[in-house]
Design an enzyme around this catalytic site. Structure first.
Site, PDB file in Angstrom:
ATOM      1  N   GLU A 190       0.851  -1.203   0.000  1.00 30.31           N
ATOM      2  CA  GLU A 190       0.000   0.000   0.000  1.00 30.31           C
ATOM      3  C   GLU A 190       0.881   1.246   0.000  1.00 30.31           C
ATOM      4  OE1 GLU A 190      -3.319   0.966  -0.284  1.00 30.31           O
ATOM      5  OE2 GLU A 190      -2.337   2.922  -0.154  1.00 30.31           O
ATOM      6  N   GLY A 212      -6.898   0.794   4.028  1.00 27.83           N
ATOM      7  CA  GLY A 212      -8.326   1.144   3.910  1.00 27.83           C
ATOM      8  C   GLY A 212      -8.663   1.806   2.588  1.00 27.83           C
ATOM      9  N   GLY A 244     -21.415  17.863 -11.315  1.00 30.51           N
ATOM     10  CA  GLY A 244     -21.726  16.436 -11.313  1.00 30.51           C
ATOM     11  C   GLY A 244     -22.778  16.109 -10.272  1.00 30.51           C
ATOM     12  N   ILE A 280     -21.775  10.942  -5.552  1.00 31.16           N
ATOM     13  CA  ILE A 280     -20.898  11.712  -4.657  1.00 31.16           C
ATOM     14  C   ILE A 280     -21.346  13.175  -4.614  1.00 31.16           C
ATOM     15  CG2 ILE A 280     -18.505  12.497  -4.318  1.00 31.16           C
ATOM     16  CD1 ILE A 280     -17.601   9.802  -5.469  1.00 31.16           C
ATOM     17  N   VAL A 332     -20.255  22.802 -17.134  1.00 29.03           N
ATOM     18  CA  VAL A 332     -19.310  23.875 -16.805  1.00 29.03           C
ATOM     19  C   VAL A 332     -18.226  23.841 -17.875  1.00 29.03           C
ATOM     20  CG1 VAL A 332     -17.520  24.569 -15.153  1.00 29.03           C
ATOM     21  CG2 VAL A 332     -19.757  23.802 -14.333  1.00 29.03           C
ATOM     22  N   ARG A 365     -14.087   9.018 -11.780  1.00 28.15           N
ATOM     23  CA  ARG A 365     -12.805   8.562 -11.229  1.00 28.15           C
ATOM     24  C   ARG A 365     -11.889   8.137 -12.368  1.00 28.15           C
ATOM     25  NH1 ARG A 365     -12.376   9.525  -5.896  1.00 28.15           N
ATOM     26  NH2 ARG A 365     -10.908   7.802  -5.749  1.00 28.15           N
ATOM     27  N   ALA A 369     -17.643  -0.080  -2.687  1.00 32.83           N
ATOM     28  CA  ALA A 369     -16.762  -0.770  -1.741  1.00 32.83           C
ATOM     29  C   ALA A 369     -17.180  -2.227  -1.541  1.00 32.83           C
ATOM     30  CB  ALA A 369     -16.773  -0.029  -0.407  1.00 32.83           C
ATOM     31  N   HIS A 388     -43.591  -4.048  14.180  1.00 31.87           N
ATOM     32  CA  HIS A 388     -44.268  -2.740  14.235  1.00 31.87           C
ATOM     33  C   HIS A 388     -43.881  -2.021  15.515  1.00 31.87           C
ATOM     34  CE1 HIS A 388     -47.338   0.283  13.616  1.00 31.87           C
ATOM     35  NE2 HIS A 388     -47.660   0.131  14.899  1.00 31.87           N
TER      36      HIS A 388
HETATM   37  P1  FAD Z   1      -9.398   1.799  -3.344  1.00 28.14           P
HETATM   38  O1  FAD Z   1     -10.258   1.889  -2.157  1.00 28.14           O
HETATM   39  O2  FAD Z   1      -9.234   3.011  -4.176  1.00 28.14           O
HETATM   40  O3  FAD Z   1      -7.978   1.298  -2.834  1.00 28.14           O
HETATM   41  C1  FAD Z   1      -6.891   1.195  -3.687  1.00 28.14           C
HETATM   42  C2  FAD Z   1      -5.611   1.345  -2.880  1.00 28.14           C
HETATM   43  O4  FAD Z   1      -4.496   1.023  -3.718  1.00 28.14           O
HETATM   44  C3  FAD Z   1      -5.376   2.764  -2.395  1.00 28.14           C
HETATM   45  O5  FAD Z   1      -5.164   2.751  -0.990  1.00 28.14           O
HETATM   46  C4  FAD Z   1      -4.123   3.206  -3.131  1.00 28.14           C
HETATM   47  O6  FAD Z   1      -3.292   4.062  -2.354  1.00 28.14           O
HETATM   48  C5  FAD Z   1      -3.430   1.874  -3.390  1.00 28.14           C
HETATM   49  N1  FAD Z   1      -2.513   1.918  -4.546  1.00 28.14           N
HETATM   50  C6  FAD Z   1      -2.762   2.402  -5.792  1.00 28.14           C
HETATM   51  N2  FAD Z   1      -1.674   2.255  -6.588  1.00 28.14           N
HETATM   52  C7  FAD Z   1      -0.719   1.676  -5.825  1.00 28.14           C
HETATM   53  C8  FAD Z   1       0.625   1.296  -6.070  1.00 28.14           C
HETATM   54  N3  FAD Z   1       1.176   1.451  -7.271  1.00 28.14           N
HETATM   55  N4  FAD Z   1       1.311   0.764  -5.052  1.00 28.14           N
HETATM   56  C9  FAD Z   1       0.769   0.589  -3.830  1.00 28.14           C
HETATM   57  N5  FAD Z   1      -0.504   0.937  -3.541  1.00 28.14           N
HETATM   58  C10 FAD Z   1      -1.242   1.461  -4.523  1.00 28.14           C
HETATM   59  N6  FAD Z   1     -18.656   3.085  -1.978  1.00 28.14           N
HETATM   60  C11 FAD Z   1     -19.641   2.500  -1.282  1.00 28.14           C
HETATM   61  O7  FAD Z   1     -19.843   1.297  -1.444  1.00 28.14           O
HETATM   62  N7  FAD Z   1     -20.394   3.207  -0.384  1.00 28.14           N
HETATM   63  C12 FAD Z   1     -20.211   4.530  -0.166  1.00 28.14           C
HETATM   64  O8  FAD Z   1     -20.912   5.131   0.647  1.00 28.14           O
HETATM   65  C13 FAD Z   1     -19.186   5.184  -0.915  1.00 28.14           C
HETATM   66  N8  FAD Z   1     -18.950   6.496  -0.722  1.00 28.14           N
HETATM   67  C14 FAD Z   1     -17.942   7.099  -1.421  1.00 28.14           C
HETATM   68  C15 FAD Z   1     -17.727   8.453  -1.228  1.00 28.14           C
HETATM   69  C16 FAD Z   1     -16.719   9.098  -1.916  1.00 28.14           C
HETATM   70  C17 FAD Z   1     -16.488  10.574  -1.691  1.00 28.14           C
HETATM   71  C18 FAD Z   1     -15.881   8.347  -2.814  1.00 28.14           C
HETATM   72  C19 FAD Z   1     -14.753   9.019  -3.544  1.00 28.14           C
HETATM   73  C20 FAD Z   1     -16.095   6.993  -2.997  1.00 28.14           C
HETATM   74  C21 FAD Z   1     -17.126   6.356  -2.323  1.00 28.14           C
HETATM   75  N9  FAD Z   1     -17.397   5.000  -2.509  1.00 28.14           N
HETATM   76  C22 FAD Z   1     -18.411   4.409  -1.818  1.00 28.14           C
HETATM   77  C23 FAD Z   1     -16.609   4.173  -3.462  1.00 28.14           C
HETATM   78  C24 FAD Z   1     -15.568   3.333  -2.726  1.00 28.14           C
HETATM   79  O9  FAD Z   1     -14.721   4.176  -1.994  1.00 28.14           O
HETATM   80  C25 FAD Z   1     -14.777   2.506  -3.725  1.00 28.14           C
HETATM   81  O10 FAD Z   1     -15.677   1.749  -4.494  1.00 28.14           O
HETATM   82  C26 FAD Z   1     -13.809   1.560  -3.043  1.00 28.14           C
HETATM   83  O11 FAD Z   1     -12.904   2.271  -2.225  1.00 28.14           O
HETATM   84  C27 FAD Z   1     -13.009   0.763  -4.088  1.00 28.14           C
HETATM   85  O12 FAD Z   1     -12.147  -0.100  -3.440  1.00 28.14           O
HETATM   86  P2  FAD Z   1     -10.796  -0.626  -4.132  1.00 28.14           P
HETATM   87  O13 FAD Z   1     -10.191  -1.552  -3.135  1.00 28.14           O
HETATM   88  O14 FAD Z   1     -11.055  -1.112  -5.482  1.00 28.14           O
HETATM   89  O15 FAD Z   1      -9.870   0.668  -4.336  1.00 28.14           O
END
Ligand code: FAD
Length: 479
Positions: A32, A37, A179, A183, A238, A280, A330, A458
């Site tokens: 990471e 997280g 947008g 979000i 925009v 994204r 997530a 209820h």
């Molecule tokens: P990520 O969570 O993006 O994790 C990827 C990790 O890889 C990161 O920590 C990054 O630092 C690491 N990484 C990247 N490249 C490298 C590298 N070369 N070397 C080492 N580490 C690296 N989803 C929901 O289900 N419910 C919600 O309420 C929700 N709310 C959201 C609100 C906001 C504002 C945003 C932006 C997103 C929200 N999401 C929500 C979406 C959710 O955050 C993502 O779907 C989820 O985090 C994706 O998980 P992931 O493990 O694929 O990637």
């Protein structure tokens, strides 16, 4: 000899895959570059819900008088305390995660990972001395970052990303959100409740213009936005944002993506800050995928089969880096992580586990919330299904009146011949929790009768499911 599995990225996809693979006996290294997280814990789901919790509380305090609770003195947000609380919760969650990974025996390496050859990764923990990590199986879970648009690029002061807005140390008087997706809409309600004047600029003809969100939810949420004086400009884009009077002058034009004709009524907007929430971008191009011959599609998303296997043997990919065609949430990343881990740990001959996207709940934390699962009415009709639908308002429930949250409705979409529930789309109090029952119904092929015959306690908001099922069966009670 156990498998040596390396995972890039410790978001909900990567860390869950690490825990499952370790549980299955593999030797697991989780790399990471930022924080355990991922986006979810550090810049997404959790910080936004911490802000939402305070925003909800603010609204409750403002209406406390009519609930028989006197509050003396001014009710106002304190952004520094709010952000401090956010930091504390995130820190505790990260610590908890580190503890879980340690207990499971996962080797966590903090640094930037790049694939340099088949079976070999370099991790930049210290630029002078990259560490070399070997793998038998690789799971890529590197996620995404906020999409930056050159015409109005993030300056992180006036033009903000979703990461920036979750770390503001002041409350702007006015906020324009580019947008009106999930979000953008969540931020609109949060910042409006905290006292900002909020405007949403949306290129499509409705807010939440996602195929998986029924149009009825968009309509209802637009009505709630109007009640809260959130301005919404649909069919509008925009084009530019210039610094002016300590804030921004934002230039608007008619959207090229919809059929709307004519120019926007006002070609410019004045705003203290602008948050750009239009999507994204994939982090795949930084990973050295060319060194193992793994290609992405033209937008940088990695392609996988239902086993989360890429076109390169022993390389899997999960989570947001698969792009919108795989649902960027997530809990989807989490389940894809479980599937990838099981398949990566299995032998070539072992039966593989497939990922199913049939019943993915959507949870949108607007005010009121939205919960969705399965087909929308439009999707069902477009697929030529013979369906029946029923809509019941939350105001028929005693509990909704007791908690003074009567706005909202639930729509159920059912296949006529079989009675099977194809989809449920609800906007209302706690809809993000209530959607769990509907998710089980869609996943298990339950019928409206199954739901109507189930006793719902209820007075609870869960009665909305029973009432909507009864209405589908033409035996409505309260709705
Ligand atoms: P990520 O969570 O993006 O994790 C990827 C990790 O890889 C990161 O920590 C990054 O630092 C690491 N990484 C990247 N490249 C490298 C590298 N070369 N070397 C080492 N580490 C690296 N989803 C929901 O289900 N419910 C919600 O309420 C929700 N709310 C959201 C609100 C906001 C504002 C945003 C932006 C997103 C929200 N999401 C929500 C979406 C959710 O955050 C993502 O779907 C989820 O985090 C994706 O998980 P992931 O493990 O694929 O990637």
């Amino acid at each position: 000899m156990s498998e040596n599995i390396v995972i890039i990225g410790a978001g909900p996809g990567g860390y869950v895959a690490a825990l499952r693979a370790a549980g299955l006996g593999a030797r697991v290294t989780l790399i990471e570059k930022e924080n355990l997280g991922g986006t979810c814990l550090n810049h997404g789901c959790i910080p936004s819900k911490i802000l939402k919790h305070s925003a909800d509380l603010m609204l409750k305090c403002l209406s406390a008088g009519s609930m028989g609770i006197k509050i003396s003195g001014e009710v106002s947000p304190d952004i520094s305390v709010l952000m401090q609380r956010k930091s504390t919760v995130l820190e505790n969650q990260r610590k908890g995660l580190a503890g879980l990974l340690e207990k499971a025996g996962v080797n966590v390496v903090m640094g930037f990972a790049k694939i340099v050859a088949p079976g070999k990764i370099e991790v930049m923990t210290d630029p002078e001395q990259p560490i070399s990590v070997a793998y038998d199986k690789l799971i890529i879970a590197a996620g995404t970052v906020p999409m930056n648009v050159t015409k109005f690029a993030f300056d992180h002061e006036k033009i903000l990303s979703s990461n920036d807005i979750l770390s503001l140390d002041y409350l702007p008087k006015s906020l324009t959100i580019v947008g009106g997706g999930v979000i953008g809409c969540e931020f609109a309600f949060i910042f409006s409740a905290l006292g900002c004047e909020v405007t949403i600029v949306e290129a499509m003809d409705r807010v939440l213009p996602l195929p998986g969100v029924d149009e009825s939810c968009s309509k209802l949420i637009l009505r709630e936005m109007k009640k809260r004086k959130i301005k919404v400009l649909v069919d509008t884009i925009v084009t530019r944002a210039d610094a002016k009077n300590g804030g921004l002058e934002i230039f608007l034009d008619v959207s090229p993506f919809t059929k709307s004709a004519g120019k926007p009524k006002n070609p410019t907007l004045q705003s203290d800050v602008m948050a750009v929430c239009i999507g994204r971008s994939s982090l795949a191009k930084e990973l050295g995928l060319e060194n193992i011959g793994l290609e992405t599609d033209k937008d940088g998303w990695i392609r996988v089969d239902e086993y989360m296997q890429t076109a390169v043997e022993n390389v899997y990919a999960i989570g947001d880096i698969l792009g919108p065609s795989h649902v960027m949430l997530a809990h989807v990343a989490y389940h894809e992580g479980l599937v990838a881990a099981v398949n990566a740990c299995g032998s070539k001959e072992a039966p593989k586990t497939a990922m199913s996207y049939d019943a993915v709940p959507g949870a949108i934390f607007t005010m009121p919330e939205i919960g969705t699962v399965g087909l929308t009415e439009k999707q069902a009709r477009d697929q030529g299904k013979d369906i029946e639908t029923a809509v019941v308002n939350f105001r028929v429930l005693g509990k909704a009146h007791a908690i003074d949250q009567i706005a909202g409705e639930a729509k159920m979409i059912v296949e006529k011949a079989s009675g099977k529930v194809l989809g449920v789309h609800m906007t209302g109090p706690h809809a993000t929790d209530l959607i769990a029952e509907a998710t089980l119904a869609v996943r298990k092929g339950l019928t409206a009768k199954d739901l109507a015959d189930t006793i719902h306690a209820h007075p609870t908001l869960s009665e909305i499911m029973g009432e909507t099922a009864l209405k589908i069966l033409n035996t409505p009670l309260h709705g």
